[in-house]
Design a protein around this motif. Structure first.
Motif, PDB file in Angstrom:
ATOM      1  N   LEU A   5      22.422 -17.991  -0.038  1.00  0.00           N
ATOM      2  CA  LEU A   5      20.982 -18.222   0.042  1.00  0.00           C
ATOM      3  C   LEU A   5      20.272 -17.756  -1.224  1.00  0.00           C
ATOM      4  CD1 LEU A   5      20.288 -16.992   3.708  1.00  0.00           C
ATOM      5  CD2 LEU A   5      20.438 -19.361   2.900  1.00  0.00           C
ATOM      6  N   SER A   6      19.275 -18.497  -1.621  1.00  0.00           N
ATOM      7  CA  SER A   6      18.466 -18.100  -2.771  1.00  0.00           C
ATOM      8  C   SER A   6      17.581 -16.917  -2.393  1.00  0.00           C
ATOM      9  CB  SER A   6      17.592 -19.269  -3.225  1.00  0.00           C
ATOM     10  OG  SER A   6      16.611 -19.546  -2.231  1.00  0.00           O
ATOM     11  N   ILE A   7      17.025 -16.274  -3.403  1.00  0.00           N
ATOM     12  CA  ILE A   7      16.114 -15.153  -3.157  1.00  0.00           C
ATOM     13  C   ILE A   7      14.933 -15.610  -2.295  1.00  0.00           C
ATOM     14  CG2 ILE A   7      14.579 -13.458  -4.217  1.00  0.00           C
ATOM     15  CD1 ILE A   7      17.540 -12.901  -4.663  1.00  0.00           C
ATOM     16  N   LYS A   8      14.436 -16.802  -2.566  1.00  0.00           N
ATOM     17  CA  LYS A   8      13.316 -17.331  -1.787  1.00  0.00           C
ATOM     18  C   LYS A   8      13.725 -17.544  -0.330  1.00  0.00           C
ATOM     19  CE  LYS A   8       9.858 -21.002  -1.639  1.00  0.00           C
ATOM     20  NZ  LYS A   8       9.321 -22.233  -2.304  1.00  0.00           N
ATOM     21  N   GLU A   9      14.931 -18.070  -0.104  1.00  0.00           N
ATOM     22  CA  GLU A   9      15.395 -18.307   1.266  1.00  0.00           C
ATOM     23  C   GLU A   9      15.604 -16.993   2.014  1.00  0.00           C
ATOM     24  OE1 GLU A   9      17.827 -22.516   0.794  1.00  0.00           O
ATOM     25  OE2 GLU A   9      18.755 -20.653   0.092  1.00  0.00           O
ATOM     26  N   ILE A  10      16.121 -15.987   1.319  1.00  0.00           N
ATOM     27  CA  ILE A  10      16.292 -14.670   1.937  1.00  0.00           C
ATOM     28  C   ILE A  10      14.936 -14.071   2.269  1.00  0.00           C
ATOM     29  CG2 ILE A  10      17.046 -12.292   1.513  1.00  0.00           C
ATOM     30  CD1 ILE A  10      19.366 -13.442  -0.103  1.00  0.00           C
ATOM     31  N   SER A  11      14.001 -14.230   1.342  1.00  0.00           N
ATOM     32  CA  SER A  11      12.644 -13.739   1.578  1.00  0.00           C
ATOM     33  C   SER A  11      12.043 -14.381   2.828  1.00  0.00           C
ATOM     34  CB  SER A  11      11.765 -14.038   0.361  1.00  0.00           C
ATOM     35  OG  SER A  11      10.415 -13.738   0.623  1.00  0.00           O
ATOM     36  N   ASN A  12      12.271 -15.677   2.984  1.00  0.00           N
ATOM     37  CA  ASN A  12      11.765 -16.387   4.164  1.00  0.00           C
ATOM     38  C   ASN A  12      12.432 -15.887   5.441  1.00  0.00           C
ATOM     39  OD1 ASN A  12      10.058 -17.964   2.623  1.00  0.00           O
ATOM     40  ND2 ASN A  12      11.518 -19.644   2.412  1.00  0.00           N
ATOM     41  N   GLN A  13      13.734 -15.664   5.379  1.00  0.00           N
ATOM     42  CA  GLN A  13      14.455 -15.183   6.561  1.00  0.00           C
ATOM     43  C   GLN A  13      13.940 -13.820   7.015  1.00  0.00           C
ATOM     44  OE1 GLN A  13      18.557 -15.140   7.274  1.00  0.00           O
ATOM     45  NE2 GLN A  13      18.938 -17.258   6.647  1.00  0.00           N
ATOM     46  N   LEU A  14      13.577 -12.997   6.044  1.00  0.00           N
ATOM     47  CA  LEU A  14      13.084 -11.657   6.357  1.00  0.00           C
ATOM     48  C   LEU A  14      11.564 -11.648   6.592  1.00  0.00           C
ATOM     49  CD1 LEU A  14      15.206  -9.562   3.833  1.00  0.00           C
ATOM     50  CD2 LEU A  14      15.602  -9.903   6.269  1.00  0.00           C
ATOM     51  N   GLN A  15      10.987 -12.839   6.583  1.00  0.00           N
ATOM     52  CA  GLN A  15       9.572 -13.034   6.916  1.00  0.00           C
ATOM     53  C   GLN A  15       8.608 -12.296   5.978  1.00  0.00           C
ATOM     54  OE1 GLN A  15       8.835 -12.404  11.109  1.00  0.00           O
ATOM     55  NE2 GLN A  15      10.407 -13.867  11.741  1.00  0.00           N
ATOM     56  N   PHE A  16       8.943 -12.330   4.668  1.00  0.00           N
ATOM     57  CA  PHE A  16       7.992 -11.865   3.676  1.00  0.00           C
ATOM     58  C   PHE A  16       7.026 -13.011   3.360  1.00  0.00           C
ATOM     59  CE2 PHE A  16      11.108  -8.592   3.178  1.00  0.00           C
ATOM     60  CZ  PHE A  16      10.422  -7.492   2.672  1.00  0.00           C
ATOM     61  N   VAL A  17       5.815 -12.679   2.964  1.00  0.00           N
ATOM     62  CA  VAL A  17       4.805 -13.698   2.676  1.00  0.00           C
ATOM     63  C   VAL A  17       5.271 -14.609   1.553  1.00  0.00           C
ATOM     64  CG1 VAL A  17       2.448 -14.095   1.895  1.00  0.00           C
ATOM     65  CG2 VAL A  17       2.927 -12.237   3.498  1.00  0.00           C
ATOM     66  N   ASP A  18       5.874 -14.022   0.520  1.00  0.00           N
ATOM     67  CA  ASP A  18       6.442 -14.819  -0.567  1.00  0.00           C
ATOM     68  C   ASP A  18       7.582 -14.039  -1.207  1.00  0.00           C
ATOM     69  OD1 ASP A  18       5.344 -13.086  -2.682  1.00  0.00           O
ATOM     70  OD2 ASP A  18       3.420 -13.982  -2.125  1.00  0.00           O
ATOM     71  N   SER A  19       8.350 -14.707  -2.042  1.00  0.00           N
ATOM     72  CA  SER A  19       9.544 -14.092  -2.630  1.00  0.00           C
ATOM     73  C   SER A  19       9.200 -12.977  -3.612  1.00  0.00           C
ATOM     74  CB  SER A  19      10.392 -15.156  -3.333  1.00  0.00           C
ATOM     75  OG  SER A  19       9.638 -15.825  -4.324  1.00  0.00           O
ATOM     76  N   SER A  20       8.047 -13.087  -4.290  1.00  0.00           N
ATOM     77  CA  SER A  20       7.677 -12.033  -5.235  1.00  0.00           C
ATOM     78  C   SER A  20       7.419 -10.715  -4.503  1.00  0.00           C
ATOM     79  CB  SER A  20       6.436 -12.445  -6.035  1.00  0.00           C
ATOM     80  OG  SER A  20       5.312 -12.617  -5.176  1.00  0.00           O
ATOM     81  N   LEU A  21       6.834 -10.798  -3.301  1.00  0.00           N
ATOM     82  CA  LEU A  21       6.608  -9.594  -2.502  1.00  0.00           C
ATOM     83  C   LEU A  21       7.936  -8.986  -2.070  1.00  0.00           C
ATOM     84  CD1 LEU A  21       4.572  -7.727  -1.110  1.00  0.00           C
ATOM     85  CD2 LEU A  21       4.638  -9.249   0.874  1.00  0.00           C
ATOM     86  N   PHE A  22       8.873  -9.846  -1.662  1.00  0.00           N
ATOM     87  CA  PHE A  22      10.210  -9.359  -1.289  1.00  0.00           C
ATOM     88  C   PHE A  22      10.891  -8.688  -2.479  1.00  0.00           C
ATOM     89  CE2 PHE A  22      14.770 -10.439  -1.628  1.00  0.00           C
ATOM     90  CZ  PHE A  22      15.268  -9.574  -0.657  1.00  0.00           C
ATOM     91  N   CYS A  23      10.796  -9.308  -3.650  1.00  0.00           N
ATOM     92  CA  CYS A  23      11.451  -8.752  -4.845  1.00  0.00           C
ATOM     93  C   CYS A  23      10.883  -7.380  -5.204  1.00  0.00           C
ATOM     94  CB  CYS A  23      11.307  -9.712  -6.023  1.00  0.00           C
ATOM     95  SG  CYS A  23      12.290 -11.215  -5.853  1.00  0.00           S
ATOM     96  N   ARG A  24       9.573  -7.239  -5.109  1.00  0.00           N
ATOM     97  CA  ARG A  24       8.953  -5.939  -5.397  1.00  0.00           C
ATOM     98  C   ARG A  24       9.380  -4.893  -4.361  1.00  0.00           C
ATOM     99  NH1 ARG A  24       4.359  -9.175  -6.434  1.00  0.00           N
ATOM    100  NH2 ARG A  24       3.408  -8.564  -4.441  1.00  0.00           N
ATOM    101  N   TYR A  25       9.441  -5.307  -3.112  1.00  0.00           N
ATOM    102  CA  TYR A  25       9.858  -4.405  -2.024  1.00  0.00           C
ATOM    103  C   TYR A  25      11.302  -3.942  -2.251  1.00  0.00           C
ATOM    104  CZ  TYR A  25      10.444  -2.791   2.831  1.00  0.00           C
ATOM    105  OH  TYR A  25      10.680  -2.031   3.962  1.00  0.00           O
ATOM    106  N   PHE A  26      12.186  -4.875  -2.570  1.00  0.00           N
ATOM    107  CA  PHE A  26      13.596  -4.550  -2.787  1.00  0.00           C
ATOM    108  C   PHE A  26      13.757  -3.597  -3.962  1.00  0.00           C
ATOM    109  CE2 PHE A  26      17.935  -5.047  -4.202  1.00  0.00           C
ATOM    110  CZ  PHE A  26      18.657  -5.219  -3.031  1.00  0.00           C
ATOM    111  N   ARG A  27      13.062  -3.878  -5.041  1.00  0.00           N
ATOM    112  CA  ARG A  27      13.188  -3.033  -6.235  1.00  0.00           C
ATOM    113  C   ARG A  27      12.619  -1.642  -5.990  1.00  0.00           C
ATOM    114  NH1 ARG A  27      12.363  -4.871 -12.474  1.00  0.00           N
ATOM    115  NH2 ARG A  27      13.080  -2.914 -13.405  1.00  0.00           N
ATOM    116  N   ARG A  28      11.497  -1.566  -5.274  1.00  0.00           N
ATOM    117  CA  ARG A  28      10.897  -0.262  -4.976  1.00  0.00           C
ATOM    118  C   ARG A  28      11.840   0.600  -4.135  1.00  0.00           C
ATOM    119  NH1 ARG A  28       6.752  -1.930  -2.484  1.00  0.00           N
ATOM    120  NH2 ARG A  28       7.210  -1.307  -0.337  1.00  0.00           N
ATOM    121  N   CYS A  29      12.569  -0.019  -3.204  1.00  0.00           N
ATOM    122  CA  CYS A  29      13.449   0.721  -2.299  1.00  0.00           C
ATOM    123  C   CYS A  29      14.803   1.051  -2.907  1.00  0.00           C
ATOM    124  CB  CYS A  29      13.653  -0.067  -1.008  1.00  0.00           C
ATOM    125  SG  CYS A  29      12.164  -0.263  -0.001  1.00  0.00           S
TER     126      CYS A  29
END
Length: 282
Positions: A242-266
């Motif tokens: 799955l692409s980063i965008k598809e993973i972001s969607n599966q985890l129900q993030f508003v958009d992939s950039s928000l998921f990427c920031r969340y992942f990097r912060r953690c």
């Protein structure tokens, strides 16, 4: 010597120590925010744990909670010590461990001497885990190691629970809340990142649940939630195309950039870097 439990198995590593490298244990154990289970199968060990001196003999288990202070280590020449380093996100899948982590009695009574019957069962389980690690992927699976670890952790936990009960620290209601929270977290945590969701399910106010979980486990509730989200994200990054965008969607993030920031912060690294590092190690 470090033994990593399978490339795909996160949250645990095992190290073996003898007299000539016991200082390595002291240096590493003093810096980690993890649960440590130490199995003394031979020799003797002297160690200050949270400023209290302990003389630890063979056939003993030492449970060191996260952020334990160690000092004054020495040992006999025939020391044999196996240490399980267990991360907090791994602990969160075992509700009975959260009860132990919340206990001040364990903090100040970390050493248990095993009776012969219990000792034989625990040692054989420890050896099985090490043996399964040495097998090929065709002979051993991650699930096999997980099941064995569950059995070992439950055996060890049962040794310590009487200490808590005898000191009236194991409150039934508190235990129920903690266990129910982690059940909810394991079931919904990869999608539900709001404290309000869990407080509603437990019929508690968000403020009370937040302070309660911090008091009982030593960690903020949002940190436990982020562990669960990142655990699922890592699994998808490792095991799916799955692409980063598809993973972001599966985890129900508003958009992939928000998921990427969340992942990097953690985690301290980007999702793409994590995926590439895993592919290289694999």
């Amino acid at each position: 010597m470090m033994i990593d439990i399978k490339p795909k198995f996160e949250g645990l590593c095992i190290e073996e120590y003898k007299a000539d490298n016991i200082r390595n244990f002291y240096k590493k154990a003093s810096k980690l925010n993890k649960l440590l289970l130490c199995f003394v199968s031979g020799g003797e060990l002297d160690l200050q744990i949270n400023t209290f001196p302990f003389h630890i003999q063979s056939s003993s288990i030492i449970m060191l909670l996260p952020d334990t202070n160690l000092a004054g280590i020495s040992c006999s020449d025939d020391l044999e010590l196996s240490v399980f380093y267990i991360s907090l996100d791994f602990i969160s899948t075992y509700s009975f461990l959260t009860v132990l982590l919340a206990s001040d009695e364990i903090k100040f009574n970390p050493v248990m001497t095993m009776e012969s019957k219990t000792r034989k069962l625990i040692w054989s389980t420890v050896k099985l885990i090490q043996d399964y690690h040495s097998k090929t992927k065709e002979q051993s699976t991650v699930e096999s190691v997980q099941y064995l670890l569950y059995a070992l952790l439950e055996l060890v936990s049962k040794l310590y629970l009487p200490i808590i009960r005898n000191n009236s620290l194991l409150q039934t209601r508190s235990q129920d809340i903690v266990e129910h929270f982690f059940e909810l977290l394991n079931k919904h945590g990869h999608l539900e990142r709001s404290v309000l969701f869990y407080s509603n399910q437990l019929h508690l106010s968000p403020q009370y649940l937040s302070s309660f979980i911090k008091k009982e486990t030593g960690k903020p509730i949002k940190q436990w939630i982020s562990y669960r989200v990142i655990k699922q994200a890592k699994e998808l990054l490792k095991t799916t195309p799955l692409s980063i965008k598809e993973i972001s969607n599966q985890l129900q993030f508003v958009d992939s950039s928000l998921f990427c920031r969340y992942f990097r912060r953690c985690t301290g690294i980007t999702a793409n870097t994590y995926r590439e590092n895993y592919r290289i190690k694999k």
